[in-house]
Scaffold this motif. Structure first.
Motif, PDB file in Angstrom:
ATOM      1  N   ASP A  81       0.803  -1.225   0.000  1.00  0.00           N
ATOM      2  CA  ASP A  81       0.000   0.000   0.000  1.00  0.00           C
ATOM      3  C   ASP A  81       0.839   1.280   0.000  1.00  0.00           C
ATOM      4  OD1 ASP A  81       0.901  -0.554   2.535  1.00  0.00           O
ATOM      5  OD2 ASP A  81      -1.016  -0.234   3.553  1.00  0.00           O
ATOM      6  N   VAL A  82       2.159   1.149  -0.055  1.00  0.00           N
ATOM      7  CA  VAL A  82       2.995   2.350  -0.071  1.00  0.00           C
ATOM      8  C   VAL A  82       3.815   2.446  -1.364  1.00  0.00           C
ATOM      9  CG1 VAL A  82       4.825   3.606   1.186  1.00  0.00           C
ATOM     10  CG2 VAL A  82       3.097   2.381   2.468  1.00  0.00           C
ATOM     11  N   LYS A  83       3.802   1.346  -2.114  1.00  0.00           N
ATOM     12  CA  LYS A  83       4.632   1.282  -3.323  1.00  0.00           C
ATOM     13  C   LYS A  83       4.446   2.497  -4.236  1.00  0.00           C
ATOM     14  CE  LYS A  83       6.159  -3.398  -4.000  1.00  0.00           C
ATOM     15  NZ  LYS A  83       6.558  -3.479  -2.645  1.00  0.00           N
ATOM     16  N   ASP A  84       3.207   3.032  -4.296  1.00  0.00           N
ATOM     17  CA  ASP A  84       2.926   4.137  -5.215  1.00  0.00           C
ATOM     18  C   ASP A  84       3.137   5.525  -4.580  1.00  0.00           C
ATOM     19  OD1 ASP A  84       0.859   3.617  -3.504  1.00  0.00           O
ATOM     20  OD2 ASP A  84      -0.733   4.133  -4.917  1.00  0.00           O
ATOM     21  N   ALA A  85       3.828   5.592  -3.453  1.00  0.00           N
ATOM     22  CA  ALA A  85       4.090   6.909  -2.842  1.00  0.00           C
ATOM     23  C   ALA A  85       4.981   7.734  -3.761  1.00  0.00           C
ATOM     24  CB  ALA A  85       4.749   6.712  -1.486  1.00  0.00           C
ATOM     25  N   ILE A  86       4.731   9.047  -3.777  1.00  0.00           N
ATOM     26  CA  ILE A  86       5.521   9.933  -4.647  1.00  0.00           C
ATOM     27  C   ILE A  86       6.291  10.943  -3.789  1.00  0.00           C
ATOM     28  CG2 ILE A  86       4.013   9.696  -6.671  1.00  0.00           C
ATOM     29  CD1 ILE A  86       2.683  12.362  -5.816  1.00  0.00           C
ATOM     30  N   PRO A  87       7.392  11.494  -4.312  1.00  0.00           N
ATOM     31  CA  PRO A  87       8.132  12.488  -3.545  1.00  0.00           C
ATOM     32  C   PRO A  87       7.223  13.675  -3.187  1.00  0.00           C
ATOM     33  CG  PRO A  87       9.368  11.835  -5.488  1.00  0.00           C
ATOM     34  CD  PRO A  87       8.013  11.207  -5.608  1.00  0.00           C
ATOM     35  N   ILE A  88       7.524  14.325  -2.067  1.00  0.00           N
ATOM     36  CA  ILE A  88       6.683  15.437  -1.613  1.00  0.00           C
ATOM     37  C   ILE A  88       6.597  16.545  -2.667  1.00  0.00           C
ATOM     38  CG2 ILE A  88       6.505  17.281   0.117  1.00  0.00           C
ATOM     39  CD1 ILE A  88       7.565  15.236   2.196  1.00  0.00           C
ATOM     40  N   LYS A  89       7.702  16.826  -3.348  1.00  0.00           N
ATOM     41  CA  LYS A  89       7.653  17.925  -4.338  1.00  0.00           C
ATOM     42  C   LYS A  89       6.671  17.612  -5.475  1.00  0.00           C
ATOM     43  CE  LYS A  89      11.831  17.054  -7.239  1.00  0.00           C
ATOM     44  NZ  LYS A  89      11.628  15.653  -7.302  1.00  0.00           N
ATOM     45  N   ILE A 130      -5.119  20.242  -7.731  1.00  0.00           N
ATOM     46  CA  ILE A 130      -5.931  20.401  -6.520  1.00  0.00           C
ATOM     47  C   ILE A 130      -7.053  19.366  -6.511  1.00  0.00           C
ATOM     48  CG2 ILE A 130      -7.441  22.060  -5.291  1.00  0.00           C
ATOM     49  CD1 ILE A 130      -5.224  23.898  -5.594  1.00  0.00           C
ATOM     50  N   LYS A 131      -7.326  18.833  -5.320  1.00  0.00           N
ATOM     51  CA  LYS A 131      -8.368  17.826  -5.089  1.00  0.00           C
ATOM     52  C   LYS A 131      -8.001  16.421  -5.558  1.00  0.00           C
ATOM     53  CE  LYS A 131     -12.384  20.701  -4.462  1.00  0.00           C
ATOM     54  NZ  LYS A 131     -13.499  21.337  -5.117  1.00  0.00           N
ATOM     55  N   VAL A 184       5.985  19.499   3.488  1.00  0.00           N
ATOM     56  CA  VAL A 184       4.579  19.832   3.275  1.00  0.00           C
ATOM     57  C   VAL A 184       3.828  19.782   4.601  1.00  0.00           C
ATOM     58  CG1 VAL A 184       3.888  17.454   2.722  1.00  0.00           C
ATOM     59  CG2 VAL A 184       2.530  19.352   1.843  1.00  0.00           C
ATOM     60  N   THR A 185       2.749  20.577   4.692  1.00  0.00           N
ATOM     61  CA  THR A 185       1.920  20.554   5.898  1.00  0.00           C
ATOM     62  C   THR A 185       0.730  19.633   5.670  1.00  0.00           C
ATOM     63  OG1 THR A 185       2.596  22.784   6.465  1.00  0.00           O
ATOM     64  CG2 THR A 185       0.585  21.979   7.502  1.00  0.00           C
ATOM     65  N   ILE A 186       0.491  18.792   6.651  1.00  0.00           N
ATOM     66  CA  ILE A 186      -0.628  17.835   6.613  1.00  0.00           C
ATOM     67  C   ILE A 186      -1.678  18.340   7.598  1.00  0.00           C
ATOM     68  CG2 ILE A 186      -1.280  15.404   6.912  1.00  0.00           C
ATOM     69  CD1 ILE A 186       1.019  15.749   4.905  1.00  0.00           C
ATOM     70  N   SER A 226      -3.440  26.160  -1.039  1.00  0.00           N
ATOM     71  CA  SER A 226      -2.370  26.653  -0.172  1.00  0.00           C
ATOM     72  C   SER A 226      -1.390  25.564   0.278  1.00  0.00           C
ATOM     73  CB  SER A 226      -2.943  27.417   1.030  1.00  0.00           C
ATOM     74  OG  SER A 226      -3.913  26.648   1.693  1.00  0.00           O
ATOM     75  N   ASP A 227      -1.087  24.673  -0.706  1.00  0.00           N
ATOM     76  CA  ASP A 227      -0.032  23.687  -0.483  1.00  0.00           C
ATOM     77  C   ASP A 227      -0.221  22.801   0.733  1.00  0.00           C
ATOM     78  OD1 ASP A 227       1.134  24.349  -2.792  1.00  0.00           O
ATOM     79  OD2 ASP A 227       2.777  25.526  -1.911  1.00  0.00           O
ATOM     80  N   LEU A 228      -1.449  22.485   1.046  1.00  0.00           N
ATOM     81  CA  LEU A 228      -1.719  21.580   2.165  1.00  0.00           C
ATOM     82  C   LEU A 228      -2.153  20.218   1.644  1.00  0.00           C
ATOM     83  CD1 LEU A 228      -3.988  23.750   4.498  1.00  0.00           C
ATOM     84  CD2 LEU A 228      -1.700  22.916   5.046  1.00  0.00           C
ATOM     85  N   ILE A 229      -1.936  19.205   2.445  1.00  0.00           N
ATOM     86  CA  ILE A 229      -2.548  17.903   2.156  1.00  0.00           C
ATOM     87  C   ILE A 229      -3.514  17.599   3.294  1.00  0.00           C
ATOM     88  CG2 ILE A 229      -2.137  15.418   1.976  1.00  0.00           C
ATOM     89  CD1 ILE A 229       0.522  16.056   0.601  1.00  0.00           C
TER      90      ILE A 229
END
Ligand code: D5M
Ligand code: FE
Ligand code: ZN
Length: 516
Positions: free
Chosen positions: A144-152, A159-160, A190-192, A224-227
Motif C-alpha cells: 500500500d505504499v509502493k505508489d508513494a511519490i516524492p513530496i515535491k 488540486i483535489k 509539506v503541511t498535513i 495553499s499547499d496543504l494535504i
C-alpha cells in the motif's frame, strides 16, 4: 447424602480429566484431591494443573502432590503472575541439563564498534537522512505504499487529487482541534492537516503520530499547499511465524537491577540465584532452572552516580567502582554454564546518548574478571538457538509515554507492551530527538529496526509486561529495585523481583516471583 454424591462426582471428574490427558496420579496426589473435593475446593484445580503441565518442556508421567498444591495456591491468589506461586525449598538432587547443552549465541549487531559521531550539525543532517532512507525503504516494502511519490511531486499534483508521500515528521501542532503535521523528505516539506471533523480513525492515527518518525501520509492535495490527510501508514512489522529453538531451553530476561541503590532488592536477587542453582522452587520451577542457559540484562545494572540530583541520598554505595564490584560479586554466583549477556542503560557507565557502546571496560572489569560475560551495546541484536532477539534498554519509552494518549506511567501495568509496540510499528527505537532521550548523530541510524525480531526485550520503565504482536514476543522485564521517591511522585508502581523466563522453543513466558 446428596453432598457426598456431589463430592464424589467432582473427584471422579478431576481424576478422569487427568487420565484422559495421559497422566497418572500417585497416592499422595490422590489423597490431596480427595481432601480438596471434600472441602469444595476442587473446582478448576485439575484444569489449572493440566494448563501448568503444558508449559513443561517434557511431560511427566505422574501428577504429584506439589503440582496440585501449586495450582490451588495460584487459583486462590488469582493474579496473572500466580502461575508461579511461592517458591518452595527443594530436596532432590539438581541436575542442570543446560550444562550439557552447548550455547548458541550469535551477535548480529552491536553498536559498540560503530560509534563515530562527532556531534556537529552536518552529522545531524546526515543522521536524519540515514533514518529517512532506511525507514522509507521499509515502508516501500509494503504493497500500500509502493505508489508513494516524492513530496515535491505531491505539491504539484492538481488540486483535489489524491496523493501519497513519505516523510519524516518535523512538527506536530494542534489548534482549535485541528492537527497540523509537517513532513519532510530529502528535498521538500509539506503541511498535513487533520480537521476536528475528520473521520475518527484518521484522527486517532494522527494523535498517535510521533515526532521525528518516518511515516507515509495519504491525503487530498488542497489549496495553499496543504494535504488533507485521509490515512497514515506506519511501516509496521509483517504478521509471521517466529523462529523458535528446537530444544526446550530457557533465557531469563532481566533489567534494571540498580545495584548500589538503597532500593535494590538484594534478597529477591539472591533467591533468583538460589533458584538457578536448583536450591529453590517446586518440581516444575526447578525443571525450568535446569534448562536455563542464558541470562540477558537489558541495562541499568547499577544505579550509577550523579544520574539525577541528590542521588547520594538514595545510594548505599556512592562510588561507581564499588557498585560494579558489588554487581560482579552477584553475577559471579551465576552457574558458569549459563551465558550472561549485558547491555547498558541510562544509569550505567558509558555514554548516555543512543546508541550506547557497551559498559566501559574499566568499570566492567571486576565483572569480566570474575566470570565469562558478553558485554554488548544498546541496542543489540543477537540470535540464541535460532531465535532472534532485539535487546534495548528502552529509555525512549519515556517519550512514547509523554506523546501518545493511551500510555501513562499510572497505567503501565496494562500498557507497557502497547508502548513497546509503537517501536515495532514505526520501526525505530528512539524516534523523538530533543525530548528525554539523547541521540548521537551516527552516520548510519543504528536505532532503525531493520529486521523483524522474534523477541523484543526492553526494560527501563520497571514494569513487567509481555504480549505477542504479529509473531514477535514483546517483553518488558520489570526491575529489581523497589519504588523510588521519584517514581512515587509519578505514580509509577514498579513490578520488582519477578523474572520473566523465556522458553526459546515455544516463545512463552513464565513469570517467576522471587519476592516471597
Ligand atoms: O527509570 C525508571 C523509571 O522512572 C522510568 O520510567 C523513567 C522514570 N524516571 C526516573 N527518573 C526520571 C526523571 N528524572 N524524569 C523522568 N522520569 C524519570 P530509570 O532509568 O531506572 O531511572
Ligand atoms: Fe532503570
Ligand atoms: Zn533506565
Amino acid at each position: 447424602m446428596e453432598d457426598r454424591d456431589a463430592t464424589n462426582l467432582t473427584l471422579k471428574k478431576a481424576i478422569d480429566q487427568a487420565f484422559t490427558s495421559g497422566f497418572q496420579l500417585d497416592k499422595d496426589s490422590f489423597n490431596l484431591l480427595q481432601e480438596l473435593a471434600h472441602n469444595d475446593q476442587l473446582e478448576n484445580v485439575m484444569d489449572k494443573v493440566l494448563l501448568n503441565l503444558k508449559t513443561l518442556p517434557e511431560n511427566p508421567l505422574f501428577i504429584t502432590r506439589s503440582m496440585i498444591e501449586r495450582a490451588v495456591q495460584s487459583l486462590v491468589e488469582g493474579s496473572h503472575e500466580s502461575s508461579v506461586g511461592t517458591i518452595e525449598g527443594g530436596g532432590e538432587a539438581f541436575n542442570p541439563l543446560a550444562k550439557d547443552i552447548p550455547s548458541e549465541i550469535k551477535v548480529l549487531s552491536d553498536p559498540t564498534d560503530h560509534i563515530s559521531s562527532t556531534g556537529d550539525l552536518n552529522g545531524f543532517i546526515q543522521y536524519f537522512q540515514s533514518r529517512f532512507i532506511r525507514i522509507s525503504q521499509l515502508l516501500r516494502d509494503r504493497l500500500d505504499v509502493k505508489d508513494a511519490i516524492p513530496i515535491k511531486d505531491a505539491l504539484h499534483a492538481p488540486i483535489k487529487t489524491k496523493v501519497k508521500s513519505i516523510g519524516i515528521v518535523t512538527s506536530i501542532r494542534e489548534r482549535h482541534g485541528t492537527i497540523f503535521l509537517q513532513i519532510e523528505d530529502l528535498d521538500a516539506m509539506v503541511t498535513i492537516l487533520v480537521s476536528s471533523r475528520a473521520d475518527k480513525t484518521v484522527r486517532e492515527k494522527a494523535e498517535r503520530v510521533i515526532l521525528d518518525q518516518v511515516i507515509c501520509v495519504e491525503g487530498v492535495r488542497s489549496q495553499s499547499d496543504l494535504i488533507v490527510a485521509t490515512n497514515f501508514i506506519n511501516p509496521d512489522i509483517p504478521d509471521r511465524k517466529p523462529n523458535t529453538a528446537k530444544k526446550a531451553i530457557y533465557a531469563a530476561l532481566l533489567s534494571d537491577l540498580h545495584i548500589g541503590s538503597k532500593y535494590f532488592q538484594e534478597p529477591a536477587f539472591h533467591k533468583f540465584i538460589r533458584w538457578l542453582k536448583g536450591r529453590e522452587g517446586n518440581y516444575r520451577q526447578r525443571e525450568i532452572a535446569s534448562r536455563l542457559k542464558y541470562i540477558i540484562i537489558a541495562g541499568d545494572l547499577v544505579d550509577g552516580v550523579g544520574i539525577f540530583p541528590d542521588q547520594e541520598k538514595e545510594l548505599v554505595k556512592t562510588d561507581i567502582y564499588e557498585q560494579y564490584d558489588m554487581a560482579a560479586q552477584l553475577i559471579q554466583q551465576i552457574p558458569e554454564y549459563i551465558d550472561v549477556i549485558i547491555i547498558p542503560g541510562n544509569h550505567d557507565a558509558t555514554r548516555q546518548a543512543l546508541p550506547q557502546p557497551a559498559i566501559n571496560k574499566e568499570y566492567a572489569k571486576p565483572i569480566s574478571q570474575s566470570r565469562k560475560v558478553v558485554m554488548l551495546g544498546n541496542p543489540a541484536k543477537l540470535r540464541l538457538n535460532d531465535v532472534e532477539l532485539l535487546v534495548s534498554h528502552g529509555r525512549s519509552l519515556d517519550d512514547i509515554i509523554s506523546s501518545v494518549p493511551d500510555v501513562m506511567y499510572r497505567n503501565l501495568h496494562d500498557t507497557v507492551a502497547t508502548a513497546m509496540k509503537y517501536f515495532l510499528k514505526i520501526r525505530h527505537l528512539a524516534p523523538t530527538y530533543g525530548n528525554k532521550t539523547p541521540i548521537a548523530p551516527e552516520i548510519q541510524d543504528l536505532l532503525v529496526i531493520d529486521s523483524v525480531p522474534d523477541v523484543f526485550h526492553a526494560g527501563h520503565v520497571h514494569v513487567l509486561g509481555y504480549e505477542s504482536y504479529r509473531g514477535t514476543l514483546i517483553v518488558n522485564s520489570g526491575s529489581w529495585q523497589s519504588q523510588t521517591p521519584f517514581q512515587e511522585k509519578m505514580g509509577l508502581i514498579p513490578s520488582w523481583g519477578i523474572a520473566p523466563i523465556l522458553n526459546l522453543r515455544t516463545l512463552e513466558i513464565t513469570p517467576m516471583d522471587f519476592t516471597r
